[in-house]
Design a protein around this motif. Structure first.
Motif, PDB file in Angstrom:
ATOM      1  N   LEU A  60       0.828  -1.208   0.000  1.00  0.00           N
ATOM      2  CA  LEU A  60       0.000   0.000   0.000  1.00  0.00           C
ATOM      3  C   LEU A  60       0.862   1.258   0.000  1.00  0.00           C
ATOM      4  CD1 LEU A  60      -2.716  -1.115   2.579  1.00  0.00           C
ATOM      5  CD2 LEU A  60      -2.860  -1.149   0.077  1.00  0.00           C
ATOM      6  N   TYR A  61       1.922   1.234   0.788  1.00  0.00           N
ATOM      7  CA  TYR A  61       2.847   2.367   0.852  1.00  0.00           C
ATOM      8  C   TYR A  61       3.479   2.584  -0.524  1.00  0.00           C
ATOM      9  CZ  TYR A  61       5.748   5.450   3.852  1.00  0.00           C
ATOM     10  OH  TYR A  61       6.335   6.519   4.479  1.00  0.00           O
ATOM     11  N   GLY A  62       3.892   1.500  -1.149  1.00  0.00           N
ATOM     12  CA  GLY A  62       4.517   1.591  -2.456  1.00  0.00           C
ATOM     13  C   GLY A  62       3.598   2.176  -3.512  1.00  0.00           C
ATOM     14  N   ARG A  63       2.339   1.795  -3.481  1.00  0.00           N
ATOM     15  CA  ARG A  63       1.382   2.334  -4.452  1.00  0.00           C
ATOM     16  C   ARG A  63       1.174   3.835  -4.252  1.00  0.00           C
ATOM     17  NH1 ARG A  63      -1.599  -0.523  -7.780  1.00  0.00           N
ATOM     18  NH2 ARG A  63      -3.264   1.027  -7.721  1.00  0.00           N
ATOM     19  N   ARG A  64       1.066   4.260  -3.006  1.00  0.00           N
ATOM     20  CA  ARG A  64       0.867   5.693  -2.753  1.00  0.00           C
ATOM     21  C   ARG A  64       2.113   6.490  -3.133  1.00  0.00           C
ATOM     22  NH1 ARG A  64      -4.234   7.611  -1.741  1.00  0.00           N
ATOM     23  NH2 ARG A  64      -3.329   9.266  -0.461  1.00  0.00           N
ATOM     24  N   LEU A  65       3.284   5.960  -2.799  1.00  0.00           N
ATOM     25  CA  LEU A  65       4.514   6.644  -3.155  1.00  0.00           C
ATOM     26  C   LEU A  65       4.655   6.724  -4.674  1.00  0.00           C
ATOM     27  CD1 LEU A  65       7.284   7.880  -2.514  1.00  0.00           C
ATOM     28  CD2 LEU A  65       8.199   5.546  -2.350  1.00  0.00           C
ATOM     29  N   ALA A  66       4.343   5.637  -5.364  1.00  0.00           N
ATOM     30  CA  ALA A  66       4.445   5.620  -6.819  1.00  0.00           C
ATOM     31  C   ALA A  66       3.531   6.675  -7.441  1.00  0.00           C
ATOM     32  CB  ALA A  66       4.092   4.228  -7.349  1.00  0.00           C
ATOM     33  N   TYR A  67       2.344   6.832  -6.887  1.00  0.00           N
ATOM     34  CA  TYR A  67       1.402   7.835  -7.393  1.00  0.00           C
ATOM     35  C   TYR A  67       2.016   9.229  -7.331  1.00  0.00           C
ATOM     36  CZ  TYR A  67      -2.612  11.012  -7.346  1.00  0.00           C
ATOM     37  OH  TYR A  67      -3.479  12.055  -7.589  1.00  0.00           O
ATOM     38  N   TRP A  68       2.657   9.545  -6.224  1.00  0.00           N
ATOM     39  CA  TRP A  68       3.215  10.887  -6.055  1.00  0.00           C
ATOM     40  C   TRP A  68       4.489  11.078  -6.848  1.00  0.00           C
ATOM     41  CZ3 TRP A  68       0.552  14.863  -4.757  1.00  0.00           C
ATOM     42  CH2 TRP A  68      -0.614  14.687  -4.000  1.00  0.00           C
ATOM     43  N   ILE A  69       5.257  10.022  -7.056  1.00  0.00           N
ATOM     44  CA  ILE A  69       6.424  10.135  -7.932  1.00  0.00           C
ATOM     45  C   ILE A  69       5.966  10.425  -9.357  1.00  0.00           C
ATOM     46  CG2 ILE A  69       8.352   8.885  -8.986  1.00  0.00           C
ATOM     47  CD1 ILE A  69       8.680   7.383  -6.344  1.00  0.00           C
ATOM     48  N   ASP A  70       4.948   9.706  -9.815  1.00  0.00           N
ATOM     49  CA  ASP A  70       4.441   9.920 -11.164  1.00  0.00           C
ATOM     50  C   ASP A  70       3.910  11.346 -11.346  1.00  0.00           C
ATOM     51  OD1 ASP A  70       5.074   7.400 -12.008  1.00  0.00           O
ATOM     52  OD2 ASP A  70       3.073   6.568 -11.747  1.00  0.00           O
ATOM     53  N   ARG A  71       3.254  11.875 -10.329  1.00  0.00           N
ATOM     54  CA  ARG A  71       2.716  13.229 -10.419  1.00  0.00           C
ATOM     55  C   ARG A  71       3.819  14.281 -10.387  1.00  0.00           C
ATOM     56  NH1 ARG A  71      -2.496  15.080  -7.198  1.00  0.00           N
ATOM     57  NH2 ARG A  71      -1.907  16.863  -8.488  1.00  0.00           N
ATOM     58  N   SER A  72       4.859  14.007  -9.609  1.00  0.00           N
ATOM     59  CA  SER A  72       5.902  15.008  -9.380  1.00  0.00           C
ATOM     60  C   SER A  72       7.032  14.944 -10.394  1.00  0.00           C
ATOM     61  CB  SER A  72       6.483  14.833  -7.967  1.00  0.00           C
ATOM     62  OG  SER A  72       5.468  14.851  -6.989  1.00  0.00           O
TER      63      SER A  72
END
Length: 329
Positions: A60-72
């Motif tokens: 779950l942590y990885g999915r949320r982090l990946a989302y913000w990396i993709d956005r940023s």
């Protein structure tokens, strides 16, 4: 775009697969990297993240982090790989299959021994603590770890951090799988189902609080946690200073009382050769988007910039270190 457990290499002829594997293994590494840097200093391209089982905090942590990396970082393409946990993640980093990974401190400690063929890893941050769960059914006669003698016990998936710490806990208690109990290799989801169905008498789990799979199990059937915190001094003496006694508070899981257990830190790590600027940017995202990530992963709220640099025995990545120094100016 974030993908769930997406294979890095699609079915293809062996020669093609070999070429693709070699290319992907170098895409996020500074050495031999073939990525463009048009308009930005950080390396572009895929950034696979090794996490854990779909019911665990790592995933779950990885999915949320990946989302913000993709956005940023629009030129970075993340993917989230479901794995069996810390030991598997270290193997994947060593093989070049992933560029970031979640790892427990005890498993990370093995990387400083200089084992042949192992890619050196560096930490981006200390994230939160895992709590060791020894779970039995509410009606079970098992009241202490010694009562596991003669019983069927899941010690986690093969190659998982759970398997590593469960073995150390049992050894500290004087129990040997195969001799004193029957070891059953299962991940969290299968362990929970096995406990409900009577296929196992107990199982180990190591995860942040609360772990979604544990919450779901406690809502489905009465369970108890067996206290193992008094074993901390023995385990520290035998296996290193990664473990401390800690309490899983009452109310963490429905109907489960407060239990003294063991806790150990978790890190986000990368190969030492990860591009320095990309490491800086990912660390910045991890810290700045902490609250947004924590909205879906409560354990992420425990990330504290003052503690994030405490990643012993794994050195900080130079890019991460530069970020932490920059925010102290």
């Amino acid at each position: 775009m974030v993908s769930s457990a997406r294979p890095l290499i699609s079915p293809a002829r062996p020669a093609v697969m070999a070429r693709r594997t070699a290319l992907l293994a170098g895409l996020w590494l500074a050495g031999g990297c073939a990525l463009a840097e048009t308009g930005a200093r950080y390396r572009h391209g895929p950034l696979p993240i090794a996490t854990g089982g779909a019911d665990g905090v790592y995933y779950l942590y990885g999915r949320r982090l990946a989302y913000w990396i993709d956005r940023s970082l629009p030129e970075v393409r993340t993917s989230v790989d479901s794995t069996t946990g810390s030991v598997d993640n270290l193997r994947r980093l060593s093989a070049g299959r992933d560029g970031l990974g979640f790892v427990a401190a005890d498993a990370a400690g093995a990387t400083v021994s200089g084992a042949p063929g192992r890619v050196p890893v560096r930490a981006l941050a200390r994230l939160y603590e895992d709590y060791i769960h020894l779970v039995v059914a509410g009606s079970s006669p098992v009241r202490s770890i010694g009562d596991l003698r003669g019983r069927r016990v899941s010690l986690g998936s093969s190659g998982s951090g759970v398997e590593l710490v469960a073995g150390r806990v049992l050894a500290a208690a004087g129990l040997r799988p195969g001799r004193h109990l029957t070891q059953v290799p299962m991940g969290l989801e299968e362990s929970a189902a096995g406990l409900r169905q009577g296929r196992v008498d107990a199982f180990f789990w190591s995860g942040g609080l609360p772990t979604a799979g544990m919450t779901r199990l406690a809502r489905q059937t009465p369970i108890r946690l067996i206290p193992i915190g008094t074993l901390a001094p023995v385990i520290r003496e035998r296996s290193g200073p990664y473990y401390r006694a800690a309490t899983i508070p009452q109310g963490t899981y429905p109907g489960v009382e407060a239990t003294l257990t063991l806790a150990l830190a978790n890190y986000l790590v990368a190969p030492a050769s990860l591009d320095e600027e990309l490491a800086y940017r990912v660390t910045e995202i991890l810290i700045r988007q902490r609250d947004a990530i924590a909205a879906g992963v409560p354990s992420a709220e425990l990330l504290d910039v003052r503690d994030a640099v405490q990643t012993d025995p794994i050195p900080l990545h130079p890019g991460a270190l530069r970020y932490y120094r920059s925010i102290k100016k």
